[in-house]
Scaffold this motif. Structure first.
Motif, PDB file in Angstrom:
ATOM      1  N   ASP A  46      -6.320   4.070  -3.975  1.00 43.70           N
ATOM      2  CA  ASP A  46      -5.312   3.902  -5.026  1.00 43.70           C
ATOM      3  C   ASP A  46      -4.194   2.973  -4.561  1.00 43.70           C
ATOM      4  N   LYS A  47      -3.748   3.149  -3.329  1.00 46.08           N
ATOM      5  CA  LYS A  47      -2.706   2.276  -2.785  1.00 46.08           C
ATOM      6  C   LYS A  47      -3.203   0.836  -2.699  1.00 46.08           C
ATOM      7  N   TYR A  48      -4.447   0.669  -2.294  1.00 44.70           N
ATOM      8  CA  TYR A  48      -5.024  -0.669  -2.181  1.00 44.70           C
ATOM      9  C   TYR A  48      -5.029  -1.371  -3.543  1.00 44.70           C
ATOM     10  N   GLU A  49      -5.425  -0.645  -4.581  1.00 44.00           N
ATOM     11  CA  GLU A  49      -5.468  -1.233  -5.924  1.00 44.00           C
ATOM     12  C   GLU A  49      -4.067  -1.572  -6.421  1.00 44.00           C
ATOM     13  N   ARG A  50      -3.084  -0.741  -6.116  1.00 46.13           N
ATOM     14  CA  ARG A  50      -1.710  -1.055  -6.509  1.00 46.13           C
ATOM     15  C   ARG A  50      -1.225  -2.325  -5.818  1.00 46.13           C
ATOM     16  N   LEU A  51      -1.569  -2.477  -4.549  1.00 50.33           N
ATOM     17  CA  LEU A  51      -1.169  -3.675  -3.813  1.00 50.33           C
ATOM     18  C   LEU A  51      -1.846  -4.919  -4.374  1.00 50.33           C
ATOM     19  N   VAL A  52      -3.095  -4.798  -4.781  1.00 55.87           N
ATOM     20  CA  VAL A  52      -3.795  -5.933  -5.392  1.00 55.87           C
ATOM     21  C   VAL A  52      -3.082  -6.377  -6.666  1.00 55.87           C
ATOM     22  N   LYS A  53      -2.662  -5.426  -7.488  1.00 52.85           N
ATOM     23  CA  LYS A  53      -1.979  -5.756  -8.744  1.00 52.85           C
ATOM     24  C   LYS A  53      -0.630  -6.412  -8.477  1.00 52.85           C
ATOM     25  N   ILE A  54       0.128  -5.884  -7.514  1.00 55.04           N
ATOM     26  CA  ILE A  54       1.422  -6.492  -7.186  1.00 55.04           C
ATOM     27  C   ILE A  54       1.214  -7.899  -6.635  1.00 55.04           C
ATOM     28  N   SER A  55       0.219  -8.058  -5.776  1.00 57.04           N
ATOM     29  CA  SER A  55      -0.072  -9.377  -5.212  1.00 57.04           C
ATOM     30  C   SER A  55      -0.437 -10.368  -6.304  1.00 57.04           C
TER      31      SER A  55
ATOM     32  N   LYS B 277       9.218  -8.295  -6.120  1.00 58.65           N
ATOM     33  CA  LYS B 277       7.821  -7.839  -6.121  1.00 58.65           C
ATOM     34  C   LYS B 277       7.334  -7.582  -4.695  1.00 58.65           C
ATOM     35  N   ILE B 278       7.716  -8.463  -3.774  1.00 55.76           N
ATOM     36  CA  ILE B 278       7.331  -8.256  -2.379  1.00 55.76           C
ATOM     37  C   ILE B 278       8.000  -7.003  -1.836  1.00 55.76           C
ATOM     38  N   GLY B 279       9.194  -6.682  -2.346  1.00 56.62           N
ATOM     39  CA  GLY B 279       9.843  -5.429  -1.968  1.00 56.62           C
ATOM     40  C   GLY B 279       9.011  -4.221  -2.376  1.00 56.62           C
ATOM     41  N   GLN B 280       8.309  -4.325  -3.516  1.00 56.74           N
ATOM     42  CA  GLN B 280       7.410  -3.243  -3.920  1.00 56.74           C
ATOM     43  C   GLN B 280       6.249  -3.108  -2.941  1.00 56.74           C
ATOM     44  N   ILE B 281       5.778  -4.237  -2.430  1.00 56.35           N
ATOM     45  CA  ILE B 281       4.728  -4.182  -1.406  1.00 56.35           C
ATOM     46  C   ILE B 281       5.254  -3.484  -0.151  1.00 56.35           C
ATOM     47  N   ALA B 282       6.493  -3.806   0.229  1.00 52.00           N
ATOM     48  CA  ALA B 282       7.082  -3.166   1.403  1.00 52.00           C
ATOM     49  C   ALA B 282       7.189  -1.657   1.213  1.00 52.00           C
ATOM     50  N   GLU B 283       7.514  -1.216  -0.002  1.00 43.33           N
ATOM     51  CA  GLU B 283       7.578   0.220  -0.268  1.00 43.33           C
ATOM     52  C   GLU B 283       6.208   0.873  -0.131  1.00 43.33           C
ATOM     53  N   GLU B 284       5.181   0.203  -0.646  1.00 44.97           N
ATOM     54  CA  GLU B 284       3.833   0.760  -0.548  1.00 44.97           C
ATOM     55  C   GLU B 284       3.362   0.840   0.902  1.00 44.97           C
ATOM     56  N   LEU B 285       3.829  -0.075   1.728  1.00 44.24           N
ATOM     57  CA  LEU B 285       3.369  -0.133   3.117  1.00 44.24           C
ATOM     58  C   LEU B 285       4.236   0.692   4.057  1.00 44.24           C
ATOM     59  N   ARG B 286       5.221   1.402   3.516  1.00 42.04           N
ATOM     60  CA  ARG B 286       6.090   2.206   4.367  1.00 42.04           C
ATOM     61  C   ARG B 286       5.274   3.266   5.113  1.00 42.04           C
ATOM     62  N   GLY B 287       5.353   3.230   6.432  1.00 40.52           N
ATOM     63  CA  GLY B 287       4.626   4.187   7.256  1.00 40.52           C
ATOM     64  C   GLY B 287       3.145   3.906   7.406  1.00 40.52           C
ATOM     65  N   GLU B 288       2.676   2.736   6.902  1.00 40.57           N
ATOM     66  CA  GLU B 288       1.259   2.392   6.971  1.00 40.57           C
ATOM     67  C   GLU B 288       1.045   1.242   7.952  1.00 40.57           C
TER      68      GLU B 288
ATOM     69  N   HIS C 294      -4.436  -2.527   7.544  1.00 38.52           N
ATOM     70  CA  HIS C 294      -5.418  -1.785   6.753  1.00 38.52           C
ATOM     71  C   HIS C 294      -5.454  -2.277   5.309  1.00 38.52           C
ATOM     72  N   PHE C 295      -4.345  -2.897   4.855  1.00 37.08           N
ATOM     73  CA  PHE C 295      -4.229  -3.330   3.465  1.00 37.08           C
ATOM     74  C   PHE C 295      -3.970  -4.827   3.346  1.00 37.08           C
ATOM     75  N   HIS C 296      -4.105  -5.562   4.452  1.00 35.59           N
ATOM     76  CA  HIS C 296      -3.709  -6.970   4.468  1.00 35.59           C
ATOM     77  C   HIS C 296      -4.475  -7.797   3.444  1.00 35.59           C
ATOM     78  N   ARG C 297      -5.746  -7.546   3.295  1.00 34.01           N
ATOM     79  CA  ARG C 297      -6.556  -8.331   2.364  1.00 34.01           C
ATOM     80  C   ARG C 297      -6.119  -8.117   0.911  1.00 34.01           C
ATOM     81  N   ALA C 298      -5.420  -7.022   0.642  1.00 33.43           N
ATOM     82  CA  ALA C 298      -5.004  -6.734  -0.732  1.00 33.43           C
ATOM     83  C   ALA C 298      -3.850  -7.625  -1.164  1.00 33.43           C
TER      84      ALA C 298
END
Length: 283
Positions: A46-55, A95-106, A110-114
């Motif tokens: 689910d996190k991966y798909e959210r990151l794809v959409k933000i990207s 928008k990149i700030g939203q990516i930073a929030e999703e990656l907090r503590g990750e 693991h999600f770079h390709r997204a």
């Protein structure tokens, strides 16, 4: 084994699997462990798909900024275009700030390709704006310095009914060196298009500036060689093509510029670039 026998075996295996599922003990520690694994994988997907959409949003807005910046060669007041581009890039950074929030503590890898396509497009847009303003290449440190975000969160003991105060938290996003290099490699294509637009508007100074700048970028990538990311070596060929077209434009302007009317320079340049062998590199 005929078709009917194959279908019978498949049906028998499906029935056996169903029987195992229904007869499994839900209190078994093995089943409990696999349920935990299932939840972790679902959360990660689910996190991966959210990151794809933000990207994807970052990519779209960055491309719009690049299209806007190409207008600076044809308008009398370029500063107005640059200020509008600044506003658009501020929205991209949110928008990149939203990516930073999703990656907090990750672990970001693991999600770079997204999210890497969007980050590369952002690097391309912000470096294009920087070049138009300063005629230089923006550094990775300058890009990362703008990707610091302040977020407010409620602080205090959980489960309390009273209103909790808001606390500020700093989030940072670091563009990786590989994403930076790939974004700069894409920048060269935009600079080549800027060269074409400048020639079409009768500007004969910008192509020579771009030629020198692109040669410096090409030399820098040549130092990396095969030691860099695989994607860099693939984009190096396109970089050489862009440099070749700009240098060909400079040759045309230097040798035949005085005998060709300014309003025809773009047509001559366009006809010459079509004759360049796409498989030829730059020596």
């Amino acid at each position: 084994m005929n078709k009917r026998e194959v279908e019978g075996c498949l049906r028998k295996n499906a029935d056996a699997a169903h029987d195992r599922d229904t007869s499994a003990n839900p209190s078994s520690p093995v089943i409990a462990a696999f349920k935990v694994f299932q939840q972790e994988l679902d959360t990660k997907h689910d996190k991966y798909e959210r990151l794809v959409k933000i990207s994807r949003d970052v990519t779209i807005e960055s491309k719009r900024t690049i299209f806007l910046l190409h207008r600076v060669t044809s308008v009398p007041d370029a500063e107005e275009i640059l200020n509008e581009a600044d506003v658009k890039l501020d929205g991209v950074r949110q928008k990149i700030g939203q990516i930073a929030e999703e990656l907090r503590g990750e672990d970001i890898y693991h999600f770079h390709r997204a999210f890497t396509p969007g980050v590369q497009e952002y690097v391309e847009a912000v470096s294009f704006l920087h070049y138009i303003r300063h005629r230089s290449l923006i550094s990775l440190e300058e890009i990362n310095a703008r990707l610091v975000f302040m977020r407010t969160e409620k602080v205090g003991p959980q489960g309390t009914a009273e209103a909790l105060p808001l606390g500020a938290q700093v989030l940072t996003f670091q563009v990786t060196p590989s994403d930076y290099l790939l974004g700069v490699a894409d920048l060269t294509g935009e600079l080549m298009r800027m060269c074409i637009s400048s020639v079409g508007n009768g500007d004969i100074d910008t192509p020579f500036q771009l030629s020198q700048f692109l040669r410096q970028i090409h030399d820098g990538f040549s130092y990396i060689g095969n030691t860099g990311p695989y994607e860099v070596s693939k984009k190096l060929h396109t970089l050489r093509q862009s440099l070749g077209k700009v240098e060909d434009a400079c040759y045309t302007l230097r040798v035949r510029g005085s005998e060709i009317p300014k309003h025809m320079l773009a047509d001559v340049f366009s006809s010459r670039t079509t004759l360049i062998d796409p498989e030829e590199g730059v020596v």
